[in-house]
Design a protein around this motif. Structure first.
Motif, mmCIF file in Angstrom:
data_model
loop_
_atom_site.group_PDB
_atom_site.id
_atom_site.type_symbol
_atom_site.label_atom_id
_atom_site.label_comp_id
_atom_site.label_asym_id
_atom_site.label_seq_id
_atom_site.Cartn_x
_atom_site.Cartn_y
_atom_site.Cartn_z
ATOM 1 N N ILE A 198 -50.258 20.683 -31.153
ATOM 2 C CA ILE A 198 -49.956 21.844 -30.315
ATOM 3 C C ILE A 198 -50.207 23.125 -31.119
ATOM 4 O O ILE A 198 -49.763 23.233 -32.257
ATOM 5 C CB ILE A 198 -48.479 21.795 -29.863
ATOM 6 N N ASP B 186 -46.811 11.069 -32.906
ATOM 7 C CA ASP B 186 -48.166 10.632 -32.543
ATOM 8 C C ASP B 186 -49.195 11.303 -33.447
ATOM 9 O O ASP B 186 -48.863 12.193 -34.227
ATOM 10 C CB ASP B 186 -48.456 10.946 -31.064
ATOM 11 N N LYS C 281 -50.410 10.646 -23.113
ATOM 12 C CA LYS C 281 -51.359 11.604 -22.523
ATOM 13 C C LYS C 281 -52.086 12.428 -23.583
ATOM 14 O O LYS C 281 -53.283 12.657 -23.496
ATOM 15 C CB LYS C 281 -50.599 12.598 -21.622
ATOM 16 N N TYR C 282 -51.327 12.909 -24.564
ATOM 17 C CA TYR C 282 -51.900 13.885 -25.502
ATOM 18 C C TYR C 282 -52.338 13.265 -26.828
ATOM 19 O O TYR C 282 -52.747 13.985 -27.731
ATOM 20 C CB TYR C 282 -50.908 15.036 -25.736
ATOM 21 N N GLU D 264 -44.244 25.265 -18.536
ATOM 22 C CA GLU D 264 -45.114 25.714 -19.635
ATOM 23 C C GLU D 264 -45.940 24.553 -20.170
ATOM 24 O O GLU D 264 -45.413 23.487 -20.467
ATOM 25 C CB GLU D 264 -44.281 26.309 -20.774
ATOM 26 N N ARG D 265 -47.228 24.797 -20.302
ATOM 27 C CA ARG D 265 -48.108 23.784 -20.837
ATOM 28 C C ARG D 265 -48.916 24.378 -21.984
ATOM 29 O O ARG D 265 -49.069 25.590 -22.085
ATOM 30 C CB ARG D 265 -49.050 23.264 -19.742
ATOM 31 N N ALA D 266 -49.425 23.494 -22.856
ATOM 32 C CA ALA D 266 -50.194 23.994 -23.991
ATOM 33 C C ALA D 266 -51.636 23.517 -23.900
ATOM 34 O O ALA D 266 -52.398 23.614 -24.846
ATOM 35 C CB ALA D 266 -49.556 23.539 -25.304
ATOM 36 N N SER E 92 -48.129 15.301 -33.395
ATOM 37 C CA SER E 92 -46.839 15.924 -33.144
ATOM 38 C C SER E 92 -45.716 14.935 -33.400
ATOM 39 O O SER E 92 -45.885 13.736 -33.209
ATOM 40 C CB SER E 92 -46.737 16.384 -31.690
ATOM 41 N N GLY F 51 -50.269 17.098 -15.349
ATOM 42 C CA GLY F 51 -48.880 17.356 -15.746
ATOM 43 C C GLY F 51 -48.342 18.602 -15.079
ATOM 44 O O GLY F 51 -49.099 19.491 -14.699
ATOM 45 N N LEU F 52 -47.014 18.645 -14.927
ATOM 46 C CA LEU F 52 -46.386 19.797 -14.273
ATOM 47 C C LEU F 52 -45.769 20.754 -15.283
ATOM 48 O O LEU F 52 -45.307 21.830 -14.926
ATOM 49 C CB LEU F 52 -45.279 19.312 -13.318
ATOM 50 N N GLY F 53 -45.723 20.336 -16.547
ATOM 51 C CA GLY F 53 -45.055 21.189 -17.539
ATOM 52 C C GLY F 53 -43.546 21.127 -17.413
ATOM 53 O O GLY F 53 -42.848 22.079 -17.737
ATOM 54 N N LEU F 54 -43.038 19.991 -16.947
ATOM 55 C CA LEU F 54 -41.587 19.873 -16.741
ATOM 56 C C LEU F 54 -40.929 18.857 -17.664
ATOM 57 O O LEU F 54 -39.726 18.917 -17.911
ATOM 58 C CB LEU F 54 -41.304 19.460 -15.289
ATOM 59 N N GLY F 55 -41.720 17.904 -18.177
ATOM 60 C CA GLY F 55 -41.154 16.784 -18.940
ATOM 61 C C GLY F 55 -40.268 17.222 -20.101
ATOM 62 O O GLY F 55 -39.137 16.760 -20.243
ATOM 63 N N LEU F 56 -40.770 18.138 -20.931
ATOM 64 C CA LEU F 56 -39.999 18.553 -22.104
ATOM 65 C C LEU F 56 -38.809 19.428 -21.718
ATOM 66 O O LEU F 56 -37.763 19.377 -22.356
ATOM 67 C CB LEU F 56 -40.900 19.308 -23.096
ATOM 68 N N ASN G 99 -45.829 11.698 -22.813
ATOM 69 C CA ASN G 99 -46.591 12.773 -23.454
ATOM 70 C C ASN G 99 -47.475 12.221 -24.569
ATOM 71 O O ASN G 99 -48.652 12.579 -24.675
ATOM 72 C CB ASN G 99 -45.647 13.826 -24.040
#
Ligand code: ATP
Ligand code: MG
Length: 399
Positions: A327, A322, A298-299, A340-342, A379, A350-355, A295
């Motif tokens: 967010i 980072d 990526k972000y 869920e993604r922001a 973040s 991304g799939l919104g699954l990592g966290l 993350n």
């Protein structure tokens, strides 16, 4: 902790408010004495004007109004109540000296919302009438609460369906993304093979295999995540715990991400406390670190990433900080949920699954994860894991 029951009950269902309006003090006292045991909070007014002031300030379940009052009589008060939105629906019991008042016509007042009591007051009649109105009010309130709860469930359901549909579209897109270059590489190999690999230098072959490898890895990560999520929702997760060194894992994961870090121009500052050993599931801890680091890459591309491990009493902490996009506040409560993604759909893959997976993994160890974030600044994710986690320790702690 001792519980204050009266407080709990009062907040759950506050007493209904009942307004008594009469110009004579002794009448008010008599009414109050009659109603002292009823489940209502009594308010009193000595005139129509005083009553209107209270009516605007409070939400009343019922008003008992003397008809004969100087200046503004009971019926005039009722007319004003009827024409005011806030007080329109409040039921009124008129207290009157004579039967003839009953002929009085209330324009627009619902039948049933008005009743009469005749002087001299019969204590039994007063109590039972008031009780009936209060019960009606209570039922109405319960009904409103149920309708509200139903409406909320409906909204949540609709949202869950929307999130799921969006997820299916994102997932198919994500799964196809690595397939396209993979197909190209295969085509290239096939052509080269049919020419007996002449004019196909070895370095080029290695490069093709490397790229294909990367895409296959990416694909299998995606599929693993999906499988993990379905296992979690079915409650079918297994744990394989053993002595695990968090700091060692951090080192390994950072090494695995070497290429990605280079591509994203991220420098990692590793500040680890050596030998942070707990009884954990190695793969799951690895997954947490990998998800947080991927993350950050990526972000927060181009920014410095700090990864710290430290001891905090009986717990180990992993901090991934980072200086990336951050967010938005309103998304913070959701990002640990499934799908869920922001970020806008497809702006960053991304799939919104990592966290979600990271949080589940932490919870499986009796630990947790939280985030602090400022939009456009960065973040910080903090994972806390108990250092001595025996099976069942989580339950014992919360008891
Ligand atoms: N370090 C970060 N900085 C800014 N936003 C982040 C960061 N980490 C997560 N987010 C936001 O939280 C969302 C959820 O993160 P999560 O890791 O669960 O999903 P993802 O990265 O979108 O997809 P996946 O991890 O499944 O590939 C992300 O889509 C992103 O909007
Ligand atoms: Mg992620």
């Amino acid at each position: 902790m001792p519980q204050d029951n009266s407080q709990a009950i009062a907040t759950e269902s506050p007493l209904a408010k009942c307004l008594l309006v009469d110009d004579l003090e002794e009448n008010l006292l008599a009414l109050e004495a009659l109603l002292v045991d009823e489940p209502a909070e009594l308010y009193r007014a000595r005139s129509g004007i005083a009553a209107l002031e209270l009516l605007l300030e409070h939400d009343f379940a019922l008003a008992l109004v003397d008809v004969q009052m100087p200046e503004m009589n009971g019926f005039q008060l009722a007319e004003i109540m009827r024409s005011t939105e806030k007080t329109r629906a409040i039921p009124i019991i008129f207290i009157t000296a004579g039967e003839h008042d009953k002929r009085w016509v209330f324009r627009g007042y619902d039948a049933g919302a008005v009743d009469f009591m005749f002087k001299p007051l019969d204590s039994h009649v007063v109590r039972s009438k008031v009780r009936a109105f209060l019960e009606l009010h209570q039922q109405k309130r319960l009904l409103e609460e149920k309708v509200e709860a139903l409406r909320r469930t409906e909204t949540e359901l609709a949202r869950a369906l929307r999130v799921r549909d969006e997820f299916i579209s994102i997932a198919s897109h994500e799964l196809r993304t690595p397939l396209t270059p993979l197909k190209l590489q295969l085509q290239m190999l096939r052509r080269a093979a049919s020419a007996g690999f002449e004019s196909f230098p070895r370095e080029r072959l290695e490069k093709v295999l490397e790229t294909s490898d990367r895409q296959v890895n990416h694909l299998s990560h995606l599929v693993d995540d999906l499988l993990d999520v379905s296992r979690i929702s079915l409650g079918k997760v297994s744990m394989n715990t053993g002595e695990t060194d968090l700091s060692e894992i951090v080192r390994q994961v950072v090494e695995q991400f070497e290429d990605e870090l280079l591509n994203a121009q991220c420098h990692v500052d590793i500040q680890i406390t050596p030998k942070l050993v707990g009884l954990w599931d190695k793969d799951r801890i690895q997954q947490i670190v990998a998800n947080l680091l991927s993350n950050a890459i990526k972000y927060a591309a181009g920014s410095e990433i700090v990864i710290r491990t430290q001891r905090a009493g009986e717990r180990a902490q992993l901090i991934v900080q980072d200086h990336g996009m951050g967010i938005p506040d309103e998304r913070l409560p959701h990002i640990f949920d499934r799908f869920e993604r922001a970020v806008p759909e497809r702006s960053i893959s991304g799939l919104g699954l990592g966290l979600y997976i990271a949080r589940q993994n932490a919870a499986l160890h009796g630990g947790d994860i939280y985030v602090q974030s400022t939009l456009h600044e960065g973040s910080t994710f903090v994972v806390t894991l108990p250092l001595r986690h025996e099976s069942g320790a989580a339950q014992r702690e919360t008891r």
